[in-house]
Design a protein around this motif. Structure first.
Motif, PDB file in Angstrom:
ATOM      1  N   ILE A   7       0.793  -1.232   0.086  1.00  0.00           N
ATOM      2  CA  ILE A   7       0.085   0.040   0.142  1.00  0.00           C
ATOM      3  C   ILE A   7       0.926   1.144   0.100  1.00  0.00           C
ATOM      4  O   ILE A   7       1.785   1.587   0.848  1.00  0.00           O
ATOM      5  CB  ILE A   7      -0.923  -0.099   1.297  1.00  0.00           C
ATOM      6  CG1 ILE A   7      -1.822  -1.251   1.150  1.00  0.00           C
ATOM      7  CG2 ILE A   7      -1.660   1.256   1.429  1.00  0.00           C
ATOM      8  CD1 ILE A   7      -2.707  -1.278   2.587  1.00  0.00           C
ATOM      9  N   ASP A   9      -0.695   4.372  -1.304  1.00  0.00           N
ATOM     10  CA  ASP A   9      -1.375   5.635  -1.195  1.00  0.00           C
ATOM     11  C   ASP A   9      -1.704   5.951   0.318  1.00  0.00           C
ATOM     12  O   ASP A   9      -2.277   4.897   0.748  1.00  0.00           O
ATOM     13  CB  ASP A   9      -2.717   5.398  -1.979  1.00  0.00           C
ATOM     14  CG  ASP A   9      -3.682   6.408  -1.741  1.00  0.00           C
ATOM     15  OD1 ASP A   9      -3.194   7.505  -2.475  1.00  0.00           O
ATOM     16  OD2 ASP A   9      -4.861   6.272  -1.469  1.00  0.00           O
ATOM     17  N   ALA A  11      -4.321   7.400   1.485  1.00  0.00           N
ATOM     18  CA  ALA A  11      -5.791   7.251   1.857  1.00  0.00           C
ATOM     19  C   ALA A  11      -6.046   5.910   1.934  1.00  0.00           C
ATOM     20  O   ALA A  11      -6.866   5.351   2.981  1.00  0.00           O
ATOM     21  CB  ALA A  11      -6.644   7.940   0.658  1.00  0.00           C
ATOM     22  N   ALA A  12      -5.503   5.157   1.120  1.00  0.00           N
ATOM     23  CA  ALA A  12      -5.665   3.455   1.153  1.00  0.00           C
ATOM     24  C   ALA A  12      -5.119   2.818   2.458  1.00  0.00           C
ATOM     25  O   ALA A  12      -5.607   2.394   3.207  1.00  0.00           O
ATOM     26  CB  ALA A  12      -5.002   2.860   0.171  1.00  0.00           C
ATOM     27  N   VAL A  15      -7.449   3.776   5.537  1.00  0.00           N
ATOM     28  CA  VAL A  15      -8.478   3.024   5.191  1.00  0.00           C
ATOM     29  C   VAL A  15      -8.261   1.628   5.748  1.00  0.00           C
ATOM     30  O   VAL A  15      -8.909   0.872   6.743  1.00  0.00           O
ATOM     31  CB  VAL A  15      -9.278   2.818   3.886  1.00  0.00           C
ATOM     32  CG1 VAL A  15     -10.184   1.642   3.844  1.00  0.00           C
ATOM     33  CG2 VAL A  15      -9.783   4.087   3.275  1.00  0.00           C
ATOM     34  N   SER A  16      -7.146   0.912   5.361  1.00  0.00           N
ATOM     35  CA  SER A  16      -6.726  -0.097   5.901  1.00  0.00           C
ATOM     36  C   SER A  16      -6.230  -0.426   7.488  1.00  0.00           C
ATOM     37  O   SER A  16      -6.353  -1.454   8.086  1.00  0.00           O
ATOM     38  CB  SER A  16      -5.419  -0.708   5.056  1.00  0.00           C
ATOM     39  OG  SER A  16      -4.182  -0.019   5.654  1.00  0.00           O
ATOM     40  N   ALA A  54     -15.729   1.271   1.175  1.00  0.00           N
ATOM     41  CA  ALA A  54     -14.272   1.839   1.261  1.00  0.00           C
ATOM     42  C   ALA A  54     -13.360   1.213   0.944  1.00  0.00           C
ATOM     43  O   ALA A  54     -12.318   1.697   0.188  1.00  0.00           O
ATOM     44  CB  ALA A  54     -14.362   2.539   2.901  1.00  0.00           C
ATOM     45  N   ARG A  57     -13.225   0.565  -2.781  1.00  0.00           N
ATOM     46  CA  ARG A  57     -12.951   1.934  -3.372  1.00  0.00           C
ATOM     47  C   ARG A  57     -11.459   2.151  -3.742  1.00  0.00           C
ATOM     48  O   ARG A  57     -10.777   2.831  -4.600  1.00  0.00           O
ATOM     49  CB  ARG A  57     -13.537   3.221  -2.592  1.00  0.00           C
ATOM     50  CG  ARG A  57     -13.459   4.603  -3.391  1.00  0.00           C
ATOM     51  CD  ARG A  57     -14.458   5.556  -2.923  1.00  0.00           C
ATOM     52  NE  ARG A  57     -14.362   5.693  -1.554  1.00  0.00           N
ATOM     53  CZ  ARG A  57     -15.246   5.451  -0.413  1.00  0.00           C
ATOM     54  NH1 ARG A  57     -16.261   4.935  -0.882  1.00  0.00           N
ATOM     55  NH2 ARG A  57     -14.983   5.542   0.909  1.00  0.00           N
ATOM     56  N   HIS A  58     -10.576   1.740  -2.726  1.00  0.00           N
ATOM     57  CA  HIS A  58      -9.131   1.795  -2.657  1.00  0.00           C
ATOM     58  C   HIS A  58      -8.446   0.616  -3.101  1.00  0.00           C
ATOM     59  O   HIS A  58      -7.451   0.297  -2.865  1.00  0.00           O
ATOM     60  CB  HIS A  58      -8.652   2.207  -1.197  1.00  0.00           C
ATOM     61  CG  HIS A  58      -9.143   3.564  -0.809  1.00  0.00           C
ATOM     62  ND1 HIS A  58      -8.377   4.701  -1.095  1.00  0.00           N
ATOM     63  CD2 HIS A  58     -10.293   3.963  -0.066  1.00  0.00           C
ATOM     64  CE1 HIS A  58      -9.035   5.784  -0.742  1.00  0.00           C
ATOM     65  NE2 HIS A  58     -10.033   5.380  -0.119  1.00  0.00           N
TER      66      HIS A  58
END
Length: 208
Positions: A7, A9, A11-12, A15-16, A54, A57-58
């Motif tokens: 990962i 990004d 934002a990702a 989220v994770s 969510a 989306r990522h």
């Protein structure tokens, strides 16, 4: 499903790291729907759907298939990888830089090297996956028990000398079409205590 996804990004990564979403990623090692996941994690199906959207989306989960259940069509989702690693690129402004404070005996410098290793190999893995090509790497992992600090120091000296000799033997700075490779060697104590055990020992030491 890939074995591991890196990962990069921010934002990702955010989220994770949410605990419930990390739990859903673990549950989705096998395909499941929101209705199937709800009783496992103890949340209403609507909230599960919110978190799944969510993650999807990522690119952390993907549609595996659909199935009819009564008058409803359920979406079956699956994690895109068996495990995930967050690259230092997710925090680009504060990622460790091995160029600062080079000190072979510093644990912090070793940590900076390890962070760069995760970043660089992660980038190689991501690009290779897109190109459907393998990455030429080599890793060695082992354990050695030293009888004393002096023995450990002697081992480190010999390891450094042997590596230096190999580099001098094989390095060809003028090789046409050659490709530079990075070598990282590390020697560090093995972690033998759980975080809980270490915390208890620190608390006991503080009490005297």
């Amino acid at each position: 499903m890939r074995e591991v996804t890196v990962i990069e990004d921010p934002a990702a990564a955010e989220v994770s790291l949410a605990p419930i979403r990390a739990r859903l990623l673990a549950e989705l090692a096998e395909p499941a729907s929101a209705a199937m996941l709800a009783p496992r994690v103890g949340l209403p199906r609507q909230k599960i759907n919110y978190h799944l959207r969510a993650l999807e989306r990522h690119g952390l989960v993907e549609l595996y298939g659909e199935r009819r259940k009564g008058n409803v069509t359920e979406r079956l989702l699956r994690a895109t990888a068996a495990s995930y690693v967050i690259s230092p690129l997710a925090l680009p402004d504060v990622q460790p830089d091995p160029a600062r404070g080079r000190d072979q005996l510093s644990a912090r410098w070793l940590l900076a090297l390890a962070a760069r290793l995760v970043r660089d190999v992660g980038t190689l893995v991501t690009r290779a996956a897109r190109a459907r090509k393998p990455v030429a790497t080599f890793a060695l992992d082992g354990e050695v028990r030293f009888a004393s600090a002096a023995e450990r120091a002697a081992f480190v000296r010999e390891l450094a000398e042997a590596t230096r000799g190999l580099v001098e033997r094989y390095h060809d700075g003028d090789a046409a079409g050659g490709r530079a490779h990075r070598i990282v060697l590390a020697v560090h104590p093995e972690v033998t205590k759980t975080a809980e055990d270490a915390a208890r020992e620190e608390e006991a030491a503080a009490r005297g």
